[in-house]
Design an enzyme around this catalytic site. Sequence first.
Site, short mmCIF file in Angstrom:
data_model
loop_
_atom_site.label_atom_id
_atom_site.label_comp_id
_atom_site.label_asym_id
_atom_site.label_seq_id
_atom_site.Cartn_x
_atom_site.Cartn_y
_atom_site.Cartn_z
N LYS A 13 -19.24 -9.19 -11.56
CA LYS A 13 -18.12 -8.55 -12.50
C LYS A 13 -17.70 -9.19 -13.66
O LYS A 13 -17.16 -8.20 -15.41
CB LYS A 13 -16.50 -9.40 -12.08
CG LYS A 13 -16.34 -9.04 -10.74
CD LYS A 13 -15.18 -9.76 -10.04
CE LYS A 13 -15.40 -11.48 -10.29
NZ LYS A 13 -16.58 -12.02 -8.79
N ARG A 88 -6.09 -13.83 -7.57
CA ARG A 88 -6.66 -14.25 -6.39
C ARG A 88 -6.20 -14.64 -5.14
O ARG A 88 -6.96 -14.21 -3.72
CB ARG A 88 -7.53 -16.04 -6.70
CG ARG A 88 -8.11 -15.53 -7.69
CD ARG A 88 -9.09 -17.67 -7.99
NE ARG A 88 -9.65 -17.84 -8.64
CZ ARG A 88 -11.06 -17.39 -8.89
NH1 ARG A 88 -11.33 -16.55 -7.98
NH2 ARG A 88 -11.24 -18.04 -10.55
N ARG A 127 -31.50 -15.64 -10.47
CA ARG A 127 -30.67 -16.20 -11.77
C ARG A 127 -31.00 -17.41 -11.92
O ARG A 127 -31.05 -17.60 -12.82
CB ARG A 127 -29.12 -16.30 -11.68
CG ARG A 127 -27.94 -16.35 -13.04
CD ARG A 127 -26.84 -15.81 -13.07
NE ARG A 127 -26.12 -16.74 -11.77
CZ ARG A 127 -24.85 -16.06 -11.67
NH1 ARG A 127 -24.02 -14.97 -12.61
NH2 ARG A 127 -23.66 -16.69 -10.88
N ARG A 139 -25.88 -22.94 -13.45
CA ARG A 139 -23.96 -23.71 -13.79
C ARG A 139 -24.30 -24.39 -12.71
O ARG A 139 -25.13 -23.90 -10.92
CB ARG A 139 -24.19 -22.29 -13.71
CG ARG A 139 -23.83 -20.89 -14.43
CD ARG A 139 -23.31 -19.81 -14.40
NE ARG A 139 -22.34 -19.85 -13.52
CZ ARG A 139 -21.59 -18.86 -13.40
NH1 ARG A 139 -21.87 -17.41 -14.16
NH2 ARG A 139 -21.05 -18.48 -12.32
N ARG A 150 -17.71 -21.25 -2.10
CA ARG A 150 -17.37 -19.95 -3.50
C ARG A 150 -17.06 -18.51 -2.68
O ARG A 150 -16.14 -17.94 -2.52
CB ARG A 150 -17.84 -19.28 -4.45
CG ARG A 150 -17.58 -20.98 -5.40
CD ARG A 150 -18.67 -20.58 -6.76
NE ARG A 150 -18.31 -19.56 -7.66
CZ ARG A 150 -19.51 -19.24 -7.96
NH1 ARG A 150 -20.46 -19.84 -7.95
NH2 ARG A 150 -19.37 -18.57 -8.38
#
Length: 192
Positions: A13, A88, A127, A139, A150
């Site tokens: 996104k 959300r 990643r 991250r 998540r």
Amino acid sequence: MRIILLGPPGAGKGTQARMLMERYNISQLSTGDMLREAIEKETEIGKQAKIFIESGALVPDFVVNQIVSDRIGEGDCVSGFILDGYPRTVGQAEALQRILQSKNMQLNAVIELIVDEDALIERIKKRVEEVVAVGGKIRSDDNPDSFAKRLLEYREKTVPLSKFYSNIGLLKTVDGMADIADVSRAINAILE
């Protein structure tokens, strides 16, 4: 052009939002950024948000909705915006509809990036490997446990948005597993 991008964490996104910003000269609105800005500017709603954040609580919908309402009323949003990370929940989506109506605005599209969750996990691992290879900082949410949480939260709270936006005729889906350029072309075809 007023757009919502939906999709699970790691779906791309953010990447697509940046490309849309450039193509359509519109702002990307992230709730996290909006909250930080409202707190920094010490707006009334920012002061309320700060209390929740400092106590470790989730910022309630009424605060987030007000921050979004205030932000989309700013000058750089006149020509449009991309909402990333908001809404959300269906409750937030309903509030957004009321906010937009009060400002004589409407959404042009809600675009959902459809991805395979197993492939997403591999994407996140890749990643992390790429970041480590160049000596970058990983991250905090790019670890398997955090990512699984998540995804679960996304399934429970955000997936119902697909039905909500489909029912009002705004939802369009794109294969988020395609390469970045193909995903971008598919999104642009929807918007043009």
